[in-house]
Structure formats: structure tokens, C-alpha cells
Design a protein around this motif. Sequence first.
Motif, PDB file in Angstrom:
ATOM      1  N   LYS A 155       6.754 -13.488   2.005  1.00  0.00           N
ATOM      2  CA  LYS A 155       7.632 -13.223   0.910  1.00  0.00           C
ATOM      3  C   LYS A 155       8.149 -11.576   1.291  1.00  0.00           C
ATOM      4  CE  LYS A 155       7.730 -16.124  -1.922  1.00  0.00           C
ATOM      5  NZ  LYS A 155       8.161 -17.581  -2.319  1.00  0.00           N
ATOM      6  N   ASN A 156       7.704 -11.293   2.004  1.00  0.00           N
ATOM      7  CA  ASN A 156       8.305  -9.773   1.759  1.00  0.00           C
ATOM      8  C   ASN A 156       8.294  -8.956   1.126  1.00  0.00           C
ATOM      9  OD1 ASN A 156      10.097  -8.011   2.667  1.00  0.00           O
ATOM     10  ND2 ASN A 156      11.620  -8.382   1.460  1.00  0.00           N
ATOM     11  N   CYS A 157       6.590  -8.852   0.089  1.00  0.00           N
ATOM     12  CA  CYS A 157       6.669  -8.268  -0.577  1.00  0.00           C
ATOM     13  C   CYS A 157       4.854  -7.608  -0.374  1.00  0.00           C
ATOM     14  CB  CYS A 157       6.129  -9.447  -1.370  1.00  0.00           C
ATOM     15  SG  CYS A 157       5.062 -10.762  -1.802  1.00  0.00           S
ATOM     16  N   THR A 158       3.983  -6.766  -0.711  1.00  0.00           N
ATOM     17  CA  THR A 158       2.998  -6.548  -0.410  1.00  0.00           C
ATOM     18  C   THR A 158       1.134  -7.483  -0.280  1.00  0.00           C
ATOM     19  OG1 THR A 158       2.651  -6.192  -2.392  1.00  0.00           O
ATOM     20  CG2 THR A 158       3.479  -4.486  -1.141  1.00  0.00           C
ATOM     21  N   SER A 159       0.637  -7.344  -0.202  1.00  0.00           N
ATOM     22  CA  SER A 159      -0.730  -8.144  -0.228  1.00  0.00           C
ATOM     23  C   SER A 159      -1.044  -8.454  -2.015  1.00  0.00           C
ATOM     24  CB  SER A 159      -1.449  -7.473   0.450  1.00  0.00           C
ATOM     25  OG  SER A 159      -1.283  -7.980   1.539  1.00  0.00           O
ATOM     26  N   ALA A 160      -1.158  -7.102  -2.531  1.00  0.00           N
ATOM     27  CA  ALA A 160      -1.820  -6.859  -3.546  1.00  0.00           C
ATOM     28  C   ALA A 160      -0.498  -7.545  -4.399  1.00  0.00           C
ATOM     29  CB  ALA A 160      -1.559  -4.981  -4.506  1.00  0.00           C
ATOM     30  N   SER A 219      -5.035   2.000 -11.712  1.00  0.00           N
ATOM     31  CA  SER A 219      -4.358   2.945 -10.050  1.00  0.00           C
ATOM     32  C   SER A 219      -3.960   4.450 -10.940  1.00  0.00           C
ATOM     33  CB  SER A 219      -3.583   2.475  -8.889  1.00  0.00           C
ATOM     34  OG  SER A 219      -3.087   3.805  -8.353  1.00  0.00           O
ATOM     35  N   LYS A 220      -4.297   5.364 -10.218  1.00  0.00           N
ATOM     36  CA  LYS A 220      -3.689   6.666 -10.530  1.00  0.00           C
ATOM     37  C   LYS A 220      -2.773   7.754 -10.199  1.00  0.00           C
ATOM     38  CE  LYS A 220      -7.147   9.151  -6.934  1.00  0.00           C
ATOM     39  NZ  LYS A 220      -7.759   9.815  -6.709  1.00  0.00           N
ATOM     40  N   ASN A 221      -1.852   6.708  -8.977  1.00  0.00           N
ATOM     41  CA  ASN A 221      -0.898   6.531  -7.861  1.00  0.00           C
ATOM     42  C   ASN A 221       0.297   6.273  -8.499  1.00  0.00           C
ATOM     43  OD1 ASN A 221       1.171   5.843  -5.672  1.00  0.00           O
ATOM     44  ND2 ASN A 221      -0.385   7.726  -4.537  1.00  0.00           N
ATOM     45  N   LYS A 222       1.607   7.276  -9.294  1.00  0.00           N
ATOM     46  CA  LYS A 222       2.794   6.007  -9.812  1.00  0.00           C
ATOM     47  C   LYS A 222       3.276   5.167  -8.625  1.00  0.00           C
ATOM     48  CE  LYS A 222       7.100   7.927 -11.464  1.00  0.00           C
ATOM     49  NZ  LYS A 222       7.634   9.500 -11.401  1.00  0.00           N
ATOM     50  N   GLU A 223       3.039   5.369  -7.310  1.00  0.00           N
ATOM     51  CA  GLU A 223       4.344   4.651  -6.215  1.00  0.00           C
ATOM     52  C   GLU A 223       3.255   3.183  -6.803  1.00  0.00           C
ATOM     53  OE1 GLU A 223       5.312   4.024  -1.981  1.00  0.00           O
ATOM     54  OE2 GLU A 223       4.304   5.402  -2.813  1.00  0.00           O
ATOM     55  N   ARG A 224       1.490   3.495  -6.830  1.00  0.00           N
ATOM     56  CA  ARG A 224       1.062   2.133  -6.384  1.00  0.00           C
ATOM     57  C   ARG A 224       1.016   1.487  -7.750  1.00  0.00           C
ATOM     58  NH1 ARG A 224       0.822   3.084  -1.802  1.00  0.00           N
ATOM     59  NH2 ARG A 224       2.923   2.077  -2.230  1.00  0.00           N
ATOM     60  N   ILE A 225       0.888   1.874  -9.040  1.00  0.00           N
ATOM     61  CA  ILE A 225       1.272   1.135 -10.512  1.00  0.00           C
ATOM     62  C   ILE A 225       2.631   0.553 -10.486  1.00  0.00           C
ATOM     63  CG2 ILE A 225       1.822   1.635 -12.935  1.00  0.00           C
ATOM     64  CD1 ILE A 225       0.199   4.235 -12.416  1.00  0.00           C
ATOM     65  N   LEU A 226       4.197   1.094 -10.115  1.00  0.00           N
ATOM     66  CA  LEU A 226       4.978   0.353 -10.044  1.00  0.00           C
ATOM     67  C   LEU A 226       4.748  -0.760  -9.157  1.00  0.00           C
ATOM     68  CD1 LEU A 226       7.779   3.627 -10.321  1.00  0.00           C
ATOM     69  CD2 LEU A 226       6.830   1.719 -11.939  1.00  0.00           C
ATOM     70  N   GLU A 227       4.340  -0.631  -7.854  1.00  0.00           N
ATOM     71  CA  GLU A 227       4.089  -1.455  -7.017  1.00  0.00           C
ATOM     72  C   GLU A 227       3.840  -3.323  -7.865  1.00  0.00           C
ATOM     73  OE1 GLU A 227       1.362  -2.579  -3.569  1.00  0.00           O
ATOM     74  OE2 GLU A 227       2.270  -0.575  -2.968  1.00  0.00           O
ATOM     75  N   ASN A 228       2.620  -2.368  -8.464  1.00  0.00           N
ATOM     76  CA  ASN A 228       1.748  -3.893  -8.686  1.00  0.00           C
ATOM     77  C   ASN A 228       2.806  -4.204  -9.954  1.00  0.00           C
ATOM     78  OD1 ASN A 228      -0.401  -3.352  -7.399  1.00  0.00           O
ATOM     79  ND2 ASN A 228      -1.164  -1.528  -9.201  1.00  0.00           N
ATOM     80  N   LEU A 229       3.355  -3.884 -10.944  1.00  0.00           N
ATOM     81  CA  LEU A 229       3.843  -4.560 -11.750  1.00  0.00           C
ATOM     82  C   LEU A 229       5.632  -4.786 -11.296  1.00  0.00           C
ATOM     83  CD1 LEU A 229       4.354  -1.056 -14.160  1.00  0.00           C
ATOM     84  CD2 LEU A 229       2.707  -3.564 -14.831  1.00  0.00           C
ATOM     85  N   LYS A 230       5.406  -4.758 -10.290  1.00  0.00           N
ATOM     86  CA  LYS A 230       6.687  -5.506  -9.706  1.00  0.00           C
ATOM     87  C   LYS A 230       6.375  -6.861  -8.680  1.00  0.00           C
ATOM     88  CE  LYS A 230       9.887  -1.779  -8.377  1.00  0.00           C
ATOM     89  NZ  LYS A 230      10.052  -0.319  -7.660  1.00  0.00           N
ATOM     90  N   ALA A 231       5.584  -6.739  -8.873  1.00  0.00           N
ATOM     91  CA  ALA A 231       4.807  -8.218  -8.727  1.00  0.00           C
ATOM     92  C   ALA A 231       5.326  -9.772  -9.745  1.00  0.00           C
ATOM     93  CB  ALA A 231       2.966  -8.051  -9.041  1.00  0.00           C
TER      94      ALA A 231
END
Length: 335
Positions: A255-260, A280-292
Motif C-alpha cells: 500500500k506504499n505506507c508504513t506498518s503503523a 508518541s513524543k516524536n513529531k515525525e511519528r505523530i504526523l505519520e500516524n495521523l496520515k494513516a
Amino acid sequence: MNTRTIGKLTVSEIGMGCMGFSHGYGAVPPEAYSIDAIRAAYDYGCTFFDTAETYGREQFYPGHNEELVGKALKDIRKNIVLATKLHITTEEYIPSEPVYNILRSHLDASLKRLQTDYIDLYYWHRVNEDIPLQDVAAAMGRLIREGLIRGWGLSQVPVQTLRIAQDITPLTAVQNLYSMVERDCEDELIPYCQEQHIGLVAFSPIASGLLSGKVTADTKFTGDDVRKFVPQLSQENIKGNQPIVDLLAGWAKRKNCTSAQICLAWMLKKYPHVIPIPGSKNKERILENLKASEVVLTDAEFAELQQGLDACQVYGHRGIDESQQRSFSRNWRKE
């Protein structure tokens, strides 16, 4: 971002757990970074933020996370849905006095720290078995009538507990552990919540990082990191759960995305009233999760993914029936 309705509240379909900025996942980032990360989540489209009065042990103090969230969101308060939780000790409970007084005292302190005059969603943060649930439910109803809170909820409870509370003051949400490897909610609780129009706010939807593929058997958790005690994250269980991690990695590539993101997209597809709040305390991870929210599974893809998950054995189990007397958090506080 799409929205969902829980009770009378409209929230972004993925929320944000803010605990990690104060404790629970090792060293915390500087305050300015944390505030910037929370605001970045809002700028992306997140309108649902979760905190608690107890978030802030070890390095900081209880209430630290509420203060941080208050600073980050005070200028956009009317645009967001704010959830916090109270913790009632046995020592402060006096049977001859109204439970309402205890709740009001905790709430007033949270309102001050959060720089607001109302809370959208107020949870009892683990039921204390020494305090009658019926009394707390009635007190929550009074707080709603007074306009101090818009709705209330419970955390880590089975359906039997929900029924007792729901009969006294209808619940807005229940915040329980729910993920691909913790699916107790699917048996009775989720059907009941659907029937009663109660939202399920799912914490740890990526299983404390296990399902992201970023946690391995060699990962070391130090300090106040609660992952030291997560059942699926023992070395033995990480190895046992590797087929699930591999399954998700394959889907992420497909699906061209991350496992999370696959984990969160699966949850959003499966139930219309479930709102994951990855932390998460990591801004990059936070935005990655929201982009799910941008990852869409077709009916056929969802069925195939579900079939693959059902074929995998899960190693390690925590469950959802926790009180202050029987709590996962009690284990790590002893460390």
C-alpha cells in the motif's frame, strides 16, 4: 481529516495521546519541541487530544502533561476536543461525604492547568474498587448539567462495568487498550458500545510500537519506559509475534505506507465508532500516524488482511479489565 461522532462530540477520526511528552517512554523532549509537535498535529487536522492529571511522574510532577497541553492548545481551544482523566485515591474518599466534592476538586485543578473553563471528555482513570461506581457516575452527571464537562468516560473496563455506569449517566466514551494483538474489546464491549452510541477510544493501537516493526528483541527500554512491562514486548513474545509484524510489513509495501499506518487504517475500516489515539513524543511519528487517515483499505483488502491476522497466534496478553487495585500501571510504579 475525516471526523467521527462519540456521544455529542465530533472528533478527528485519529486523535493524539500526549502522555509521552511527560513520562512513560524514556527521556522526554524539550517543552518547545513538544508544543510545536502538538500544534503540528492540529495543523494537519487532528482535533482530539488526550491527557491526564497523573501524566508527569519521575522527571516531572503530576499535572505536567496537562500544563503542557494547555499551553499548546489555549489559543485554539474552541476548535478542539480535549480529554483528560482523574485518579481518585482511597485515602481521599470519605463515605459520609459526597463523591462530587472529590471530582470537583480534581476537575478545578485540571481546568486551571489546561487553561480552560470546561472539559469535553472527562474520564475516571481506572475504577477504584473502594469507591462506588454508581456515586461517581451520578457526580459526573451533575458536572455535565453544570456545564463543566460535556461528556464522561471510563478506562480499561469490561462491558459489565459499562452497563452499571450507563444506567446512571450515559457515557460518551470508553478508553480501552485495543489493537491487532489486543482484541478483547471485540467480544462484547464493542457491540455494546455500538448499540449504546458510546465511542471506543483505543489507546496503544500500534501495540506500544511492536506493530510498527521498529521494536525488536534487542530493543532496550530504560527509565520510566512503561514498555518494559508490556506483555507483547518481552524478548520471547516479540519473537513469537514476528509473523504479525512481517504480515504488516508486506501490507505496508503493498500500500506504499508504513506498518503503523496499516494498523490504524485497519481499525478505522473495521468499526465506525472507534477512534485510535496513538501516542508518541516524536513529531515525525505523530504526523505519520495521523496520515494513516489517507490509507484506504478496500473491502477485499480488509478481508484479506483480517484473514491473515486471524491465522497468526498472539503471544503476550494484557487485557482490558484493570482497576486501581488490579492495574498494569501499578507494576511499573514499583520499579
